[in-house]
Motif scaffolding. Structure first.
Motif, PDB file in Angstrom:
ATOM      1  N   PHE A  85     -15.405  -6.086 -14.206  1.00  0.00           N
ATOM      2  CA  PHE A  85     -15.201  -7.035 -15.295  1.00  0.00           C
ATOM      3  C   PHE A  85     -14.646  -6.353 -16.545  1.00  0.00           C
ATOM      4  CE2 PHE A  85     -18.593  -9.021 -12.715  1.00  0.00           C
ATOM      5  CZ  PHE A  85     -17.924 -10.194 -12.382  1.00  0.00           C
ATOM      6  N   GLY A  86     -14.984  -5.080 -16.750  1.00  0.00           N
ATOM      7  CA  GLY A  86     -14.422  -4.364 -17.880  1.00  0.00           C
ATOM      8  C   GLY A  86     -12.925  -4.143 -17.752  1.00  0.00           C
ATOM      9  N   THR A  87     -12.480  -3.773 -16.548  1.00  0.00           N
ATOM     10  CA  THR A  87     -11.041  -3.605 -16.318  1.00  0.00           C
ATOM     11  C   THR A  87     -10.319  -4.940 -16.387  1.00  0.00           C
ATOM     12  OG1 THR A  87     -11.542  -1.724 -14.889  1.00  0.00           O
ATOM     13  CG2 THR A  87      -9.343  -2.664 -14.734  1.00  0.00           C
ATOM     14  N   SER A  88     -10.925  -5.990 -15.862  1.00  0.00           N
ATOM     15  CA  SER A  88     -10.315  -7.317 -15.922  1.00  0.00           C
ATOM     16  C   SER A  88     -10.157  -7.789 -17.363  1.00  0.00           C
ATOM     17  CB  SER A  88     -11.157  -8.311 -15.125  1.00  0.00           C
ATOM     18  OG  SER A  88     -10.629  -9.616 -15.208  1.00  0.00           O
ATOM     19  N   VAL A 130     -24.506  -2.181 -10.653  1.00  0.00           N
ATOM     20  CA  VAL A 130     -24.227  -2.385 -12.081  1.00  0.00           C
ATOM     21  C   VAL A 130     -22.948  -1.666 -12.485  1.00  0.00           C
ATOM     22  CG1 VAL A 130     -25.076  -1.928 -14.413  1.00  0.00           C
ATOM     23  CG2 VAL A 130     -26.636  -2.798 -12.668  1.00  0.00           C
ATOM     24  N   SER A 131     -22.766  -0.432 -12.010  1.00  0.00           N
ATOM     25  CA  SER A 131     -21.564   0.324 -12.349  1.00  0.00           C
ATOM     26  C   SER A 131     -20.299  -0.348 -11.816  1.00  0.00           C
ATOM     27  CB  SER A 131     -21.672   1.746 -11.798  1.00  0.00           C
ATOM     28  OG  SER A 131     -22.790   2.418 -12.331  1.00  0.00           O
ATOM     29  N   ALA A 132     -20.351  -0.836 -10.572  1.00  0.00           N
ATOM     30  CA  ALA A 132     -19.187  -1.500  -9.989  1.00  0.00           C
ATOM     31  C   ALA A 132     -18.852  -2.785 -10.739  1.00  0.00           C
ATOM     32  CB  ALA A 132     -19.434  -1.790  -8.512  1.00  0.00           C
ATOM     33  N   CYS A 133     -19.872  -3.551 -11.132  1.00  0.00           N
ATOM     34  CA  CYS A 133     -19.619  -4.785 -11.885  1.00  0.00           C
ATOM     35  C   CYS A 133     -19.047  -4.487 -13.271  1.00  0.00           C
ATOM     36  CB  CYS A 133     -20.912  -5.591 -12.007  1.00  0.00           C
ATOM     37  SG  CYS A 133     -21.489  -6.312 -10.456  1.00  0.00           S
ATOM     38  N   SER A 187     -12.335   7.281 -26.400  1.00  0.00           N
ATOM     39  CA  SER A 187     -12.825   5.904 -26.469  1.00  0.00           C
ATOM     40  C   SER A 187     -12.951   5.317 -25.071  1.00  0.00           C
ATOM     41  CB  SER A 187     -11.881   5.041 -27.306  1.00  0.00           C
ATOM     42  OG  SER A 187     -11.743   5.567 -28.605  1.00  0.00           O
ATOM     43  N   CYS A 188     -13.816   4.328 -24.946  1.00  0.00           N
ATOM     44  CA  CYS A 188     -14.030   3.667 -23.658  1.00  0.00           C
ATOM     45  C   CYS A 188     -13.119   2.443 -23.571  1.00  0.00           C
ATOM     46  CB  CYS A 188     -15.490   3.258 -23.513  1.00  0.00           C
ATOM     47  SG  CYS A 188     -15.886   2.522 -21.909  1.00  0.00           S
ATOM     48  N   PRO A 189     -12.201   2.390 -22.605  1.00  0.00           N
ATOM     49  CA  PRO A 189     -11.281   1.254 -22.517  1.00  0.00           C
ATOM     50  C   PRO A 189     -11.874   0.000 -21.897  1.00  0.00           C
ATOM     51  CG  PRO A 189     -10.800   2.808 -20.776  1.00  0.00           C
ATOM     52  CD  PRO A 189     -11.902   3.418 -21.595  1.00  0.00           C
ATOM     53  N   LEU A 190     -13.020   0.113 -21.248  1.00  0.00           N
ATOM     54  CA  LEU A 190     -13.616  -1.056 -20.599  1.00  0.00           C
ATOM     55  C   LEU A 190     -13.982  -2.111 -21.641  1.00  0.00           C
ATOM     56  CD1 LEU A 190     -15.934   0.764 -18.043  1.00  0.00           C
ATOM     57  CD2 LEU A 190     -13.712  -0.278 -17.596  1.00  0.00           C
ATOM     58  N   TYR A 191     -13.628  -3.355 -21.361  1.00  0.00           N
ATOM     59  CA  TYR A 191     -13.844  -4.488 -22.272  1.00  0.00           C
ATOM     60  C   TYR A 191     -13.138  -4.286 -23.619  1.00  0.00           C
ATOM     61  CZ  TYR A 191     -17.572  -5.781 -19.019  1.00  0.00           C
ATOM     62  OH  TYR A 191     -18.292  -6.110 -17.895  1.00  0.00           O
ATOM     63  N   GLY A 192     -12.134  -3.418 -23.640  1.00  0.00           N
ATOM     64  CA  GLY A 192     -11.429  -3.154 -24.885  1.00  0.00           C
ATOM     65  C   GLY A 192     -10.389  -4.216 -25.204  1.00  0.00           C
ATOM     66  N   VAL A 193      -9.941  -4.212 -26.460  1.00  0.00           N
ATOM     67  CA  VAL A 193      -8.908  -5.144 -26.944  1.00  0.00           C
ATOM     68  C   VAL A 193      -7.690  -4.330 -27.322  1.00  0.00           C
ATOM     69  CG1 VAL A 193      -8.294  -6.864 -28.672  1.00  0.00           C
ATOM     70  CG2 VAL A 193     -10.631  -6.781 -27.762  1.00  0.00           C
ATOM     71  N   ALA A 230      -1.589  -0.291 -28.300  1.00  0.00           N
ATOM     72  CA  ALA A 230      -2.655   0.529 -28.869  1.00  0.00           C
ATOM     73  C   ALA A 230      -3.992  -0.119 -28.560  1.00  0.00           C
ATOM     74  CB  ALA A 230      -2.475   0.702 -30.374  1.00  0.00           C
ATOM     75  N   LEU A 231      -4.975   0.707 -28.275  1.00  0.00           N
ATOM     76  CA  LEU A 231      -6.336   0.221 -28.031  1.00  0.00           C
ATOM     77  C   LEU A 231      -7.010   0.056 -29.395  1.00  0.00           C
ATOM     78  CD1 LEU A 231      -8.436  -0.432 -25.819  1.00  0.00           C
ATOM     79  CD2 LEU A 231      -9.192   1.945 -25.966  1.00  0.00           C
ATOM     80  N   SER A 232      -6.980  -1.168 -29.912  1.00  0.00           N
ATOM     81  CA  SER A 232      -7.457  -1.413 -31.267  1.00  0.00           C
ATOM     82  C   SER A 232      -8.978  -1.503 -31.346  1.00  0.00           C
ATOM     83  CB  SER A 232      -6.835  -2.700 -31.815  1.00  0.00           C
ATOM     84  OG  SER A 232      -7.152  -3.805 -30.972  1.00  0.00           O
ATOM     85  N   ARG A 233      -9.607  -2.110 -30.331  1.00  0.00           N
ATOM     86  CA  ARG A 233     -11.065  -2.272 -30.358  1.00  0.00           C
ATOM     87  C   ARG A 233     -11.649  -1.800 -29.032  1.00  0.00           C
ATOM     88  NH1 ARG A 233     -12.794  -8.148 -32.055  1.00  0.00           N
ATOM     89  NH2 ARG A 233     -10.998  -8.681 -30.754  1.00  0.00           N
ATOM     90  N   PRO A 234     -11.964  -0.519 -28.917  1.00  0.00           N
ATOM     91  CA  PRO A 234     -12.579  -0.025 -27.675  1.00  0.00           C
ATOM     92  C   PRO A 234     -14.060  -0.367 -27.622  1.00  0.00           C
ATOM     93  CG  PRO A 234     -12.337   1.771 -29.228  1.00  0.00           C
ATOM     94  CD  PRO A 234     -11.696   0.556 -29.883  1.00  0.00           C
ATOM     95  N   SER A 235     -14.620  -0.204 -26.452  1.00  0.00           N
ATOM     96  CA  SER A 235     -16.060  -0.392 -26.291  1.00  0.00           C
ATOM     97  C   SER A 235     -16.801   0.871 -26.710  1.00  0.00           C
ATOM     98  CB  SER A 235     -16.389  -0.737 -24.837  1.00  0.00           C
ATOM     99  OG  SER A 235     -15.778  -1.955 -24.464  1.00  0.00           O
ATOM    100  N   ALA A 236     -18.108   0.769 -26.740  1.00  0.00           N
ATOM    101  CA  ALA A 236     -18.919   1.934 -27.083  1.00  0.00           C
ATOM    102  C   ALA A 236     -18.755   3.009 -26.010  1.00  0.00           C
ATOM    103  CB  ALA A 236     -20.382   1.531 -27.208  1.00  0.00           C
TER     104      ALA A 236
END
Length: 264
Positions: free
Chosen positions: A168-171, A161-164, A83-89, A98-104
């Motif tokens: 913001f995904g990690t934040s 785009v990748s750096a942003c 799963s992708c942890p960026l912007y995850g919940v 637990a990573l309940s809602r990962p990104s695509a």
């Protein structure tokens, strides 16, 4: 044939950009992808099944081969089970996270793929110009410069785009973790147990390294673009024609027709 100093500096920046792109792609891939090991313990003489990363079943027979390691030695390493942890919940499950809602997964694939492809481009270009400078003519024409300028502009856009996305995904992921009041920072969350066990090992360190490498990579590509613009301007500026009053014009005409007599 030796390369111009501007092009040598450009190749040095390409070498640094290759390292940064490779580090960013590897760090993000290590965060997302996990290894799968042997399934279950069975007795000798039976067939074991190993689940490969592409969900293929590989059978292992103990009568032909020695005993493989147990499943515990192939535990997931620093990952979120694909799963992708960026912007995850993140949610709190008793005393573990637990990573309940990962990104695509495509989001992480885009960032890692863009960094990896640009790193591969830098490596191939570096090898090409080293070979060209040693074997063939190393001159790059105006068409080649225009193509290089277009590729550098596209590369700057992709790296930005990748750096942003990483920033913001990690934040967003860290805000979700700290809002649970289970830890004060993402770096401390690496020490807390996660569900399933063994996941999220060094996840923040990997994301942080990928982000820093992307920002450094962006600066390097901007410097490459500046050097290419300088080379394009230097080749685009024609030499000014000589006029009758110039000293060079006078020396050339004197050599051909002799010195002119001054009228007093």
């Amino acid at each position: 044939m030796a390369l111009p100093w501007l092009q040598r500096a450009e190749l040095a920046l390409f070498a640094a950009a290759f390292l940064c792109g490779a580090v960013a792609a590897a760090a993000l891939t290590r965060t997302q992808v996990r290894r799968r090991g042997w399934v279950g313990g069975v007795e000798r003489g039976e067939t074991r099944t190993c689940k490969a990363p592409l969900k293929l079943n590989v059978f292992y027979n103990h009568r032909l081969f020695p005993d493989p390691p147990h499943c515990s030695s192939f535990s997931p390493q620093g990952s979120f089970s694909g799963s992708c942890p960026l912007y995850g919940v993140v949610s709190l499950n008793r005393s573990s996270l637990a990573l309940s809602r990962p990104s695509a997964p495509s989001l992480c694939y885009f960032v890692a793929g863009a960094s990896g492809l640009l790193a591969l481009y830098c490596l191939l270009l570096l090898l090409f110009w080293v070979y060209s400078s040693c074997i063939e003519d190393s001159h790059r024409g105006r068409i080649g410069l225009r193509v290089a300028l277009a590729i550098s502009a596209i590369a700057i856009f992709l790296v930005l785009v990748s750096a942003c996305v990483l920033r913001f995904g990690t934040s967003s992921l860290c805000k979700s973790i700290t809002s649970l009041n289970a830890t004060i920072s993402c770096s401390e969350a690496q020490k807390i147990p996660w569900t399933p066990p063994g996941t999220a090992l060094q996840f923040y360190s990997n994301l942080h390294n990928a982000e820093n490498s992307s920002w450094v990579n962006l600066v390097l590509w901007c410097m490459v673009l500046v050097l290419q613009v300088v080379q394009w301007k230097s080749e685009a500026t024609p030499y000014p024609p000589l006029e009758s009053g110039d000293s060079e014009w006078s020396s050339e005409t004197d050599a051909l027709f002799g010195p002119r007599l001054s009228h007093s």
